[in-house]
Write a protein that holds these residues in place. Structure first.
Motif, PDB file in Angstrom:
ATOM      1  N   PRO A  96       2.113  17.253 -11.395  1.00  0.00           N
ATOM      2  CA  PRO A  96       1.936  17.899 -12.697  1.00  0.00           C
ATOM      3  C   PRO A  96       3.232  17.982 -13.507  1.00  0.00           C
ATOM      4  O   PRO A  96       3.194  18.019 -14.730  1.00  0.00           O
ATOM      5  N   ARG A  97       4.364  17.970 -12.854  1.00  0.00           N
ATOM      6  CA  ARG A  97       5.642  18.066 -13.570  1.00  0.00           C
ATOM      7  C   ARG A  97       6.289  16.701 -13.771  1.00  0.00           C
ATOM      8  O   ARG A  97       7.415  16.615 -14.238  1.00  0.00           O
ATOM      9  N   PHE A  98       5.581  15.595 -13.447  1.00  0.00           N
ATOM     10  CA  PHE A  98       6.176  14.263 -13.549  1.00  0.00           C
ATOM     11  C   PHE A  98       6.632  13.956 -14.973  1.00  0.00           C
ATOM     12  O   PHE A  98       7.773  13.568 -15.190  1.00  0.00           O
ATOM     13  N   LYS A  99       5.758  14.144 -15.936  1.00  0.00           N
ATOM     14  CA  LYS A  99       6.117  13.833 -17.323  1.00  0.00           C
ATOM     15  C   LYS A  99       7.235  14.743 -17.822  1.00  0.00           C
ATOM     16  O   LYS A  99       8.127  14.306 -18.548  1.00  0.00           O
TER      17      LYS A  99
ATOM     18  N   ALA B  99       0.832  -1.207   0.000  1.00  0.00           N
ATOM     19  CA  ALA B  99       0.000   0.000   0.000  1.00  0.00           C
ATOM     20  C   ALA B  99       0.864   1.254   0.000  1.00  0.00           C
ATOM     21  O   ALA B  99       0.562   2.233  -0.692  1.00  0.00           O
ATOM     22  N   TYR B 100       1.953   1.218   0.739  1.00  0.00           N
ATOM     23  CA  TYR B 100       2.902   2.329   0.778  1.00  0.00           C
ATOM     24  C   TYR B 100       3.471   2.591  -0.614  1.00  0.00           C
ATOM     25  O   TYR B 100       3.536   3.730  -1.075  1.00  0.00           O
ATOM     26  N   CYS B 101       3.881   1.522  -1.306  1.00  0.00           N
ATOM     27  CA  CYS B 101       4.446   1.663  -2.651  1.00  0.00           C
ATOM     28  C   CYS B 101       3.410   2.217  -3.629  1.00  0.00           C
ATOM     29  O   CYS B 101       3.714   3.102  -4.432  1.00  0.00           O
ATOM     30  N   VAL B 102       2.207   1.703  -3.573  1.00  0.00           N
ATOM     31  CA  VAL B 102       1.142   2.169  -4.473  1.00  0.00           C
ATOM     32  C   VAL B 102       0.826   3.629  -4.204  1.00  0.00           C
ATOM     33  O   VAL B 102       0.663   4.426  -5.137  1.00  0.00           O
ATOM     34  N   TYR B 103       0.746   4.005  -2.922  1.00  0.00           N
ATOM     35  CA  TYR B 103       0.440   5.393  -2.572  1.00  0.00           C
ATOM     36  C   TYR B 103       1.483   6.351  -3.145  1.00  0.00           C
ATOM     37  O   TYR B 103       1.138   7.345  -3.791  1.00  0.00           O
ATOM     38  N   PHE B 104       2.753   6.064  -2.939  1.00  0.00           N
ATOM     39  CA  PHE B 104       3.777   6.997  -3.411  1.00  0.00           C
ATOM     40  C   PHE B 104       3.946   6.962  -4.928  1.00  0.00           C
ATOM     41  O   PHE B 104       4.280   7.976  -5.534  1.00  0.00           O
ATOM     42  N   ASP B 105       3.677   5.819  -5.547  1.00  0.00           N
ATOM     43  CA  ASP B 105       3.713   5.779  -7.005  1.00  0.00           C
ATOM     44  C   ASP B 105       2.586   6.636  -7.570  1.00  0.00           C
ATOM     45  O   ASP B 105       2.793   7.400  -8.518  1.00  0.00           O
ATOM     46  N   ARG B 106       1.420   6.535  -6.984  1.00  0.00           N
ATOM     47  CA  ARG B 106       0.292   7.354  -7.442  1.00  0.00           C
ATOM     48  C   ARG B 106       0.569   8.834  -7.197  1.00  0.00           C
ATOM     49  O   ARG B 106       0.266   9.683  -8.036  1.00  0.00           O
ATOM     50  N   LYS B 107       1.151   9.152  -6.052  1.00  0.00           N
ATOM     51  CA  LYS B 107       1.485  10.542  -5.742  1.00  0.00           C
ATOM     52  C   LYS B 107       2.518  11.084  -6.738  1.00  0.00           C
ATOM     53  O   LYS B 107       2.395  12.197  -7.237  1.00  0.00           O
TER      54      LYS B 107
END
Length: 146
Positions: free
Chosen positions: A33-36, A20-28
């Motif tokens: 907005p600047r990820f891409k 759950a920790y990994c999924v949460y931070f991956d989603r975050k």
């Protein structure tokens, strides 16, 4: 003491929490907005550095260990590219190695015997430009000291 069932349950809960920790931070991270933009910039920098393989950062020529490591790395990369049929990149790496080599004539003789004639001629035509780059980098480092 805990029974086997209790320890398995605790291990399962810890695993689920970690997931759950990994999924949460991956989603975050992905919702940033600047990820891409950051990802594209990182890929662009990586592509630019690989495209400039012929313009490898030269080591400090006064540090014998750094020069030796650079020499061996460039020879290895040159051989890998030549074995893959990418003669241009392979020759770039071999000329870098030749430029910092302590005994370039012996290395040239070995390369002349081992490389196909067109590839060796390509190496000879690129050698003056790399040697000039080394001379200019030495003059720059001497200017920095003064």
């Amino acid at each position: 003491m805990m029974s086997g069932r209790t320890s398995a349950l605790i291990a399962g809960v810890c695993g689920a929490l970690f997931l759950a920790y990994c999924v949460y931070f991956d989603r975050k991270r992905r919702s940033d907005p600047r990820f891409k933009e950051k990802l594209r910039e990182r890929r662009r920098k990586k592509n630019v550095s690989t495209k400039k393989s012929g313009l490898a950062k030269l080591p400090d020529l006064k540090d014998a260990e750094a020069v030796q490591k650079f020499f061996l790395d460039e020879i290895q990369q040159g051989e890998e590219y030549l074995s893959q049929g990418e003669f241009e990149k392979g020759v770039d790496h071999l000329t870098n190695a030749l430029a910092v080599c302590g005994q370039p004539r012996q290395l040239l003789q070995v390369l002349e015997q081992t490389l196909p004639s067109p590839v060796f001629q390509m190496l000879l035509t690129k050698l003056p430009s790399v040697s000039q780059r080394i001379i200019s980098s030495q003059s720059l480092t001497e200017d920095d000291v003064e």
